[in-house]
Write an enzyme that holds these catalytic residues in place. Sequence first.
Site, PDB file in Angstrom:
ATOM      1  CG  ASP A   1      36.004 -13.396   3.271  1.00  0.00           C
ATOM      2  OD1 ASP A   1      35.180 -13.293   2.349  1.00  0.00           O
ATOM      3  OD2 ASP A   1      37.225 -13.216   3.120  1.00  0.00           O
TER       4      ASP A   1
ATOM      5  CD  GLU B   1      34.293 -17.532  -3.154  1.00  0.00           C
ATOM      6  OE1 GLU B   1      35.482 -17.860  -3.259  1.00  0.00           O
ATOM      7  OE2 GLU B   1      33.883 -16.364  -3.382  1.00  0.00           O
TER       8      GLU B   1
END
Length: 339
Positions: free
Chosen positions: A15, A225
Amino acid sequence: MADKQPLVTHLYTADPSAHVFNGKLYVYPSHDRETDIKNNDNGDQYDMNDYHVFSMEEVGGPVTDHGIALKAEDVPWVSRQLWAPDAAEKNGKYYLYFPARDKEDIFRIGVAVGDKPEGPFKAEPDYIKGTYSVDPAVLVDDDGQAYLYFGGLWGGQLQCYANGSFDKSQLGANEPSTGSALHAKVAKLSDDMISLASPVSDVVILDPFTSEPIAATDHARRFFEAAWLHKYNGKYYFSYSTGDTHYLAYAIGDNPLGPFTYGGRILEPVIGWTTHHSVAEFKGKWYLFYHDSSLSGGENHLRCAKIREIVYDVEGKIHLAEPQPQIKPPAARLEEPGS
């Protein structure tokens, strides 16, 4: 062609949120760790508990690990799972935004403040009121106004707020099967960067052919997401993961609050179930920061951050500067429904 090499190999990282501060490139990733927790669609196997900050003077050059910038045990309201973070600067202060489960196991968005891009960061005693779900991303616009984007389906709990308030019955791998897809969320941040200055609103992604919101059944294009917002040539680019179809996609708009019109894919599926990214310009070139699970041999929860150059065509569409190796896409789910 050979795939890109991991940013670092001494830790598992995922991420990656990239920013340029003081002429240097900083990357704020999650820090994956090994666990015996079984893979499931709720994401329990992603059991991260601290953050490291990395920096470099050149893309492809040496990477500095500045050590632990924040730990879960130092955040009063957190119970577990420090997931994908982001960072921002305003008025000489640096802000680390992060999602975590509170003492009632509900995901919230927190913020920690530091004097340097690499931290250390001191967390505010409580989460940002009015926030929920996961994957915060912050854009500080040219006029100084900052915007906080967030949201994630399934384990990220966004579907629990479909009717405006938390509905525990929607926990798990749930989302609508009719109507429009659920939207990411956005709100203006106050000048102090630690509270909201506006109500939370939807980040609407429109179908370019119908001008209607992307349908809930359109899993190849709907938001799942990993919200990210960047600007290029005066346009706002909202990019995101499609989750169970494993694409990184983007949409383009004229306003940071949206709406945005679907523009295409940035990245095809990678090794591992999740895909999560950021986009940043550094020294005249644009880069995609992303992750896969190649460093661990394909373990979904043990990932490695990577970097690819991107380019824009004359219409403002995003393309990889080099072709991406194609792989067999992962399964849509990590477990059978009801298991």
